[in-house]
Design a protein around this motif. Sequence first.
Motif, mmCIF file in Angstrom:
data_model
loop_
_atom_site.group_PDB
_atom_site.id
_atom_site.type_symbol
_atom_site.label_atom_id
_atom_site.label_comp_id
_atom_site.label_asym_id
_atom_site.label_seq_id
_atom_site.Cartn_x
_atom_site.Cartn_y
_atom_site.Cartn_z
ATOM 1 N N THR A 116 -13.621 -50.668 -121.181
ATOM 2 C CA THR A 116 -13.895 -49.255 -121.468
ATOM 3 C C THR A 116 -14.267 -48.540 -120.173
ATOM 4 O O THR A 116 -14.836 -49.137 -119.249
ATOM 5 C CB THR A 116 -15.053 -49.094 -122.470
ATOM 6 N N ILE A 117 -13.964 -47.237 -120.110
ATOM 7 C CA ILE A 117 -14.341 -46.421 -118.957
ATOM 8 C C ILE A 117 -15.837 -46.144 -119.030
ATOM 9 O O ILE A 117 -16.370 -45.779 -120.080
ATOM 10 C CB ILE A 117 -13.550 -45.099 -118.944
ATOM 11 N N GLN A 118 -16.517 -46.324 -117.900
ATOM 12 C CA GLN A 118 -17.954 -46.108 -117.859
ATOM 13 C C GLN A 118 -18.310 -45.173 -116.715
ATOM 14 O O GLN A 118 -17.754 -45.275 -115.618
ATOM 15 C CB GLN A 118 -18.698 -47.431 -117.686
ATOM 16 N N GLN A 119 -19.247 -44.269 -116.963
ATOM 17 C CA GLN A 119 -19.769 -43.384 -115.923
ATOM 18 C C GLN A 119 -21.272 -43.251 -116.110
ATOM 19 O O GLN A 119 -21.748 -42.860 -117.170
ATOM 20 C CB GLN A 119 -19.103 -42.004 -115.965
ATOM 21 N N ILE A 128 -18.548 -44.543 -111.339
ATOM 22 C CA ILE A 128 -17.466 -44.410 -112.316
ATOM 23 C C ILE A 128 -16.634 -45.681 -112.272
ATOM 24 O O ILE A 128 -16.107 -46.047 -111.214
ATOM 25 C CB ILE A 128 -16.585 -43.186 -112.012
ATOM 26 N N CYS A 129 -16.522 -46.376 -113.400
ATOM 27 C CA CYS A 129 -15.790 -47.642 -113.473
ATOM 28 C C CYS A 129 -14.597 -47.500 -114.408
ATOM 29 O O CYS A 129 -14.755 -47.115 -115.572
ATOM 30 C CB CYS A 129 -16.694 -48.765 -113.976
ATOM 31 N N ILE A 130 -13.419 -47.821 -113.890
ATOM 32 C CA ILE A 130 -12.191 -47.785 -114.677
ATOM 33 C C ILE A 130 -11.770 -49.223 -114.968
ATOM 34 O O ILE A 130 -11.609 -50.022 -114.046
ATOM 35 C CB ILE A 130 -11.062 -47.050 -113.926
ATOM 36 N N PRO A 131 -11.600 -49.592 -116.230
ATOM 37 C CA PRO A 131 -11.281 -50.979 -116.569
ATOM 38 C C PRO A 131 -9.807 -51.285 -116.356
ATOM 39 O O PRO A 131 -9.012 -50.427 -115.946
ATOM 40 C CB PRO A 131 -11.642 -51.048 -118.056
ATOM 41 N N ASN A 149 -7.114 -46.005 -110.232
ATOM 42 C CA ASN A 149 -6.231 -46.956 -110.897
ATOM 43 C C ASN A 149 -7.060 -47.986 -111.667
ATOM 44 O O ASN A 149 -8.284 -47.998 -111.615
ATOM 45 C CB ASN A 149 -5.333 -47.647 -109.862
ATOM 46 N N ALA A 150 -6.361 -48.866 -112.364
ATOM 47 C CA ALA A 150 -7.020 -49.884 -113.176
ATOM 48 C C ALA A 150 -7.926 -50.777 -112.326
ATOM 49 O O ALA A 150 -7.641 -51.052 -111.166
ATOM 50 C CB ALA A 150 -5.965 -50.741 -113.875
ATOM 51 N N GLU A 151 -9.016 -51.220 -112.902
ATOM 52 C CA GLU A 151 -9.999 -52.099 -112.266
ATOM 53 C C GLU A 151 -10.488 -51.513 -110.945
ATOM 54 O O GLU A 151 -10.465 -52.153 -109.904
ATOM 55 C CB GLU A 151 -9.418 -53.501 -112.059
ATOM 56 N N SER A 152 -10.941 -50.263 -111.007
ATOM 57 C CA SER A 152 -11.431 -49.570 -109.815
ATOM 58 C C SER A 152 -12.794 -48.948 -110.095
ATOM 59 O O SER A 152 -13.141 -48.640 -111.238
ATOM 60 C CB SER A 152 -10.447 -48.484 -109.376
ATOM 61 N N GLN A 153 -13.547 -48.759 -109.018
ATOM 62 C CA GLN A 153 -14.879 -48.159 -109.135
ATOM 63 C C GLN A 153 -15.106 -47.173 -108.001
ATOM 64 O O GLN A 153 -14.796 -47.456 -106.844
ATOM 65 C CB GLN A 153 -15.954 -49.251 -109.099
ATOM 66 N N LEU A 154 -15.640 -46.001 -108.328
ATOM 67 C CA LEU A 154 -15.971 -44.982 -107.335
ATOM 68 C C LEU A 154 -17.453 -44.666 -107.433
ATOM 69 O O LEU A 154 -17.989 -44.472 -108.530
ATOM 70 C CB LEU A 154 -15.152 -43.707 -107.574
ATOM 71 N N ILE A 170 -15.259 -46.755 -102.604
ATOM 72 C CA ILE A 170 -14.269 -47.154 -103.596
ATOM 73 C C ILE A 170 -14.034 -48.656 -103.556
ATOM 74 O O ILE A 170 -14.030 -49.279 -102.490
ATOM 75 C CB ILE A 170 -12.922 -46.409 -103.393
ATOM 76 N N ASP A 171 -13.870 -49.209 -104.720
ATOM 77 C CA ASP A 171 -13.472 -50.608 -104.869
ATOM 78 C C ASP A 171 -12.283 -50.606 -105.822
ATOM 79 O O ASP A 171 -12.428 -50.265 -106.995
ATOM 80 C CB ASP A 171 -14.620 -51.436 -105.432
ATOM 81 N N GLY A 172 -11.108 -50.967 -105.330
ATOM 82 C CA GLY A 172 -9.896 -50.895 -106.141
ATOM 83 C C GLY A 172 -8.883 -49.961 -105.509
ATOM 84 O O GLY A 172 -8.638 -50.026 -104.299
ATOM 85 N N GLU A 173 -8.327 -49.051 -106.293
ATOM 86 C CA GLU A 173 -7.293 -48.149 -105.773
ATOM 87 C C GLU A 173 -7.529 -46.726 -106.259
ATOM 88 O O GLU A 173 -7.876 -46.495 -107.424
ATOM 89 C CB GLU A 173 -5.906 -48.609 -106.207
ATOM 90 N N GLY A 174 -7.311 -45.762 -105.356
ATOM 91 C CA GLY A 174 -7.460 -44.361 -105.710
ATOM 92 C C GLY A 174 -6.525 -43.478 -104.911
ATOM 93 O O GLY A 174 -6.242 -43.748 -103.744
ATOM 94 N N LEU A 175 -6.027 -42.413 -105.558
ATOM 95 C CA LEU A 175 -5.212 -41.397 -104.894
ATOM 96 C C LEU A 175 -6.083 -40.159 -104.709
ATOM 97 O O LEU A 175 -6.543 -39.567 -105.694
ATOM 98 C CB LEU A 175 -3.971 -41.075 -105.729
ATOM 99 N N PHE A 176 -6.329 -39.778 -103.453
ATOM 100 C CA PHE A 176 -7.245 -38.687 -103.128
ATOM 101 C C PHE A 176 -6.471 -37.441 -102.717
ATOM 102 O O PHE A 176 -5.570 -37.503 -101.881
ATOM 103 C CB PHE A 176 -8.171 -39.085 -101.967
ATOM 104 N N ASP A 177 -6.845 -36.304 -103.300
ATOM 105 C CA ASP A 177 -6.348 -34.994 -102.860
ATOM 106 C C ASP A 177 -7.579 -34.210 -102.413
ATOM 107 O O ASP A 177 -8.299 -33.612 -103.217
ATOM 108 C CB ASP A 177 -5.625 -34.284 -104.006
#
Length: 337
Positions: A116-119, A128-131, A149-154, A170-177
């Motif tokens: 589950t998504i947790q913040q 913020i944790c994305i499963p 992306n999946a299994e990432s934390q900001l 960040i731990d995992g993957e993210g696209l930053f604008d």
Amino acid sequence: MENESDKKIEQIIEALESPSSFTPDELKELFSDKENLKIARSILHAKEALARQNIPAPEVDREWEKFKCRHKKKSTLVIFIGLVTAACITLLFILNFTKSFNKDLKIFEASRLTQTIQQDTINGQVVICIPRGMQKQIMLPDGTTVTLNAESQLTYDYTKFGKNDRSVIIDGEGLFDVVKDSLHPFIVQSEKLSTRVLGTVFNIRNYKTEESKVTLLSGSLKVVSLHNHESLKINPGEQAVLTKDNHLRSVLTSQTNAVTSWHNGEFYFDNQTLAEILCELGRWYNVSVIFKDKTSMNDRLHFKAYRNEQLSAIVELLNYISKKPIIIVDDAIIVGK
């Protein structure tokens, strides 16, 4: 009264007789003990000596039962000698155990946790944790958008963000604008890299199963290795890669859509190893990845699929181009026979 040595040897005998009654961790702990390993090696040496003398192997069930009955009444020393004498019997169990323990290589582990998504915000720290199997776009206080992306934390400090700089972890993957702000540089920290920008669009990928990568889509940025402080400035269409020996190198990426395809709901693999491809599938579908044939791990493939597809359909597509068969068993992708 039975002493500790007797108990240990009885445990070894039980493990050799019925390895399935032990968990993999218990077997690993038992046979990583130096004394237990010494016993196992003695058995192997005895087997080799017997084989050189062309002594026929005893009838396994009968001899094994006789041996177990004898050892209960004897001292530890005699038990050890008995183990060596029974080499023809116990060697079979050792070889079967070693084969089953070392044959398969699990490179990705399915999670049993609820996805589950947790913040949460604790003392100003926003986490913020994305499963696995999910993505989410968020907006930071300065208007910068981040798609995780999946299994990432900001993580960022809400009380300090934008005062001196704009720092996130960040731990995992993210696209930053990133919204441009010349007075407050935007800094992304990962486990091994620090990326500093003013206003730009970039993708950072920082999973433990592979090399860390920062890919620039527009603007400019500077990447610094936290290991040896090497730095690298890259231009749009370039990628900063932190190698396994912690050195930064620049790679020209002709197809940035391959890097950001996940953002558009796709899997896009351009000349990537089968191990990398399957780890990505494991992360999205939350399944383990096991190689029975380790030689196929570095096979390189070109492959594209949609993330809303069933895993079985994607594996079926992979089987058309893979050199080794790929199957799904329970919650695992297995490669090879």
